[in-house]
Scaffold this motif. Structure first.
Motif, PDB file in Angstrom:
ATOM      1  N   UNK A 284      11.676 -14.441   4.601  1.00 53.15           N
ATOM      2  CA  UNK A 284      12.449 -14.111   5.799  1.00 53.15           C
ATOM      3  C   UNK A 284      13.884 -14.606   5.684  1.00 53.15           C
ATOM      4  N   UNK A 285      14.075 -15.793   5.143  1.00 53.44           N
ATOM      5  CA  UNK A 285      15.423 -16.335   4.971  1.00 53.44           C
ATOM      6  C   UNK A 285      16.241 -15.456   4.026  1.00 53.44           C
ATOM      7  N   UNK A 286      15.602 -14.997   2.948  1.00 51.02           N
ATOM      8  CA  UNK A 286      16.303 -14.108   2.014  1.00 51.02           C
ATOM      9  C   UNK A 286      16.701 -12.804   2.697  1.00 51.02           C
ATOM     10  N   UNK A 287      15.813 -12.270   3.519  1.00 51.55           N
ATOM     11  CA  UNK A 287      16.109 -11.022   4.217  1.00 51.55           C
ATOM     12  C   UNK A 287      17.274 -11.213   5.198  1.00 51.55           C
ATOM     13  N   UNK A 288      17.270 -12.328   5.922  1.00 48.53           N
ATOM     14  CA  UNK A 288      18.357 -12.589   6.863  1.00 48.53           C
ATOM     15  C   UNK A 288      19.685 -12.740   6.138  1.00 48.53           C
ATOM     16  N   UNK A 289      19.697 -13.480   5.027  1.00 48.40           N
ATOM     17  CA  UNK A 289      20.923 -13.642   4.263  1.00 48.40           C
ATOM     18  C   UNK A 289      21.411 -12.307   3.732  1.00 48.40           C
TER      19      UNK A 289
ATOM     20  N   UNK B  95      18.820  -0.517   1.025  1.00 51.63           N
ATOM     21  CA  UNK B  95      19.143  -0.240   2.404  1.00 51.63           C
ATOM     22  C   UNK B  95      17.949  -0.334   3.336  1.00 51.63           C
ATOM     23  N   UNK B  96      16.731  -0.145   2.856  1.00 45.94           N
ATOM     24  CA  UNK B  96      15.555  -0.189   3.718  1.00 45.94           C
ATOM     25  C   UNK B  96      15.494  -1.490   4.501  1.00 45.94           C
ATOM     26  N   UNK B  97      16.012  -2.562   3.958  1.00 43.20           N
ATOM     27  CA  UNK B  97      15.971  -3.844   4.658  1.00 43.20           C
ATOM     28  C   UNK B  97      16.889  -3.885   5.877  1.00 43.20           C
ATOM     29  N   UNK B  98      17.745  -2.877   6.080  1.00 42.36           N
ATOM     30  CA  UNK B  98      18.661  -2.913   7.200  1.00 42.36           C
ATOM     31  C   UNK B  98      18.125  -2.171   8.415  1.00 42.36           C
ATOM     32  N   UNK B  99      16.999  -1.531   8.322  1.00 41.20           N
ATOM     33  CA  UNK B  99      16.418  -0.913   9.505  1.00 41.20           C
ATOM     34  C   UNK B  99      14.907  -0.946   9.382  1.00 41.20           C
TER      35      UNK B  99
ATOM     36  N   UNK C  22      13.400 -11.475  15.307  1.00 40.51           N
ATOM     37  CA  UNK C  22      12.748 -10.174  15.498  1.00 40.51           C
ATOM     38  C   UNK C  22      13.541  -8.999  14.955  1.00 40.51           C
ATOM     39  N   UNK C  23      14.810  -9.230  14.613  1.00 36.32           N
ATOM     40  CA  UNK C  23      15.637  -8.135  14.113  1.00 36.32           C
ATOM     41  C   UNK C  23      15.458  -7.886  12.613  1.00 36.32           C
ATOM     42  N   UNK C  24      14.678  -8.736  11.925  1.00 34.91           N
ATOM     43  CA  UNK C  24      14.377  -8.483  10.517  1.00 34.91           C
ATOM     44  C   UNK C  24      13.150  -7.589  10.415  1.00 34.91           C
TER      45      UNK C  24
ATOM     46  N   UNK D 222       3.500 -19.076   6.467  1.00 36.71           N
ATOM     47  CA  UNK D 222       3.440 -19.859   5.245  1.00 36.71           C
ATOM     48  C   UNK D 222       4.850 -20.113   4.730  1.00 36.71           C
ATOM     49  N   UNK D 223       4.974 -21.048   3.794  1.00 34.40           N
ATOM     50  CA  UNK D 223       6.282 -21.328   3.205  1.00 34.40           C
ATOM     51  C   UNK D 223       6.836 -20.086   2.506  1.00 34.40           C
ATOM     52  N   UNK D 224       5.972 -19.338   1.835  1.00 33.29           N
ATOM     53  CA  UNK D 224       6.412 -18.135   1.139  1.00 33.29           C
ATOM     54  C   UNK D 224       6.964 -17.111   2.132  1.00 33.29           C
ATOM     55  N   UNK D 225       6.293 -16.946   3.263  1.00 31.63           N
ATOM     56  CA  UNK D 225       6.771 -16.005   4.274  1.00 31.63           C
ATOM     57  C   UNK D 225       8.116 -16.440   4.835  1.00 31.63           C
ATOM     58  N   UNK D 226       8.283 -17.734   5.082  1.00 27.12           N
ATOM     59  CA  UNK D 226       9.540 -18.237   5.611  1.00 27.12           C
ATOM     60  C   UNK D 226      10.682 -18.051   4.612  1.00 27.12           C
ATOM     61  N   UNK D 227      10.423 -18.320   3.340  1.00 32.80           N
ATOM     62  CA  UNK D 227      11.454 -18.141   2.326  1.00 32.80           C
ATOM     63  C   UNK D 227      11.854 -16.677   2.206  1.00 32.80           C
TER      64      UNK D 227
END
Length: 294
Positions: free
Chosen positions: A218-223, A57-61, A6-8, A211-216
């Motif tokens: 999200x993983x990129x955003x977390x990394x 930076x937008x991805x950090x908040x 939820x923090x992404x 979907x797989x695209x959404x999960x991928x």
């Protein structure tokens, strides 16, 4: 069963800011702003659209904005990176939201209160024990509350919330635990599943529904977030070490430059400047210097 973080930005807005999230957001705000009381009966999510895939930076908040039935505006922000002058940005956004309510020709009586609810994945106020802090305008000597106290800043510092699942008592505890720990859970805790809005939040956060695209994505955003946090922490450590040798003021500059170096491959110049406090010109010069050394 696994849940998205939820923090992404994508997950937060999907859970709290979508067109179908009104009941979830009402429960969440009643828990964090009004201590679990059913003060908010209805609201309008002002911007329910999910954020675009942007770099920098937008991805950090992330932000969700809502207007309560009584006209009060609420800004909800989740900040994962302890960037330079973040406290000033919170105050600026609250003041801007308050001022921009008026249309041309409208009087000040039309202004409605603004509540800025900010959750941080770092300690905003080191040394202060409570995980929730509330700030309003007060008279300095005796604490008398300002008559038109229309801007309130509320902070929830996630690292200071240390309760385990079996210790969760209030709905406030349970919502904060959801934000902080949903990513590490493999099932919905029994003592949280009996709250309809929380149950629905877990359903939305269930990876099986993406979907797989959404999960991928999200993983990129977390990394991306983890890379930023690591780079900033390392840069500050190196800056402090250099600062001991070169003096406090110069040490601060070295700390800023060290952080900036770690972020050169992750962010653009504007984002690095916002994160470190360096000017864009200084970041650009640093990037050029690093390129020459390759």
């Amino acid at each position: 069963m696994r849940f998205i973080n939820p923090k992404t930005d994508y997950a937060f807005k999907k859970i709290f800011g979508s067109a179908d999230s009104k009941d979830i957001l009402i429960s969440f705000l009643n828990a964090l702003i009004y201590n679990g009381n059913s003060t908010i009966e209805d609201l309008e999510i002002i911007n329910p659209n999910l954020p675009p895939k942007v770099e920098g930076l937008k991805d950090t908040y992330l932000d969700v904005k809502a207007q309560l039935k009584n006209g009060t505006l609420v800004i909800i922000e989740m900040q994962v990176l302890n960037v330079q002058s973040f406290g000033k940005r919170v105050l600026f956004n609250a003041a801007k939201t308050y001022a921009f309510q008026l249309q041309k020709g409208e009087g000040y009586r039309m202004l409605k209160p603004v509540i800025a609810l900010t959750l941080t994945d770092f300690e905003m106020f080191p040394g202060r024990h409570p995980f929730t802090s509330r700030f309003v305008y007060r008279e300095v000597s005796d604490g008398y509350v300002y008559t038109e106290n229309d801007i309130e800043l509320i902070f929830v510092e996630l690292p200071k919330f240390t309760k385990e699942i079996e210790e969760l008592e209030t709905i406030t505890d349970k919502w904060i635990y959801f934000i902080k720990s949903a990513r590490s859970l493999d099932e919905v805790p029994t003592n949280m599943d009996n709250i309809p809005e929380l149950h629905r939040a877990f359903e939305i956060a269930n990876q099986a529904n993406l979907t797989r695209e959404e999960l991928e994505d999200l993983e990129r955003r977390e990394m991306f977030i983890y890379d930023q946090q690591g780079a900033v922490a390392l840069g500050r450590q190196e800056g402090r070490q250099e600062g001991r040798q070169e003096g406090r003021q110069e040490g601060k500059k070295e700390e800023q430059r060290a952080i900036a170096k770690k972020l050169l491959t992750l962010l653009d110049d504007e984002a690095i400047a916002a994160t470190t406090g360096l000017s864009r010109e200084a970041v650009r010069e640093l990037r050029e210097k690093e390129s020459e050394n390759l």
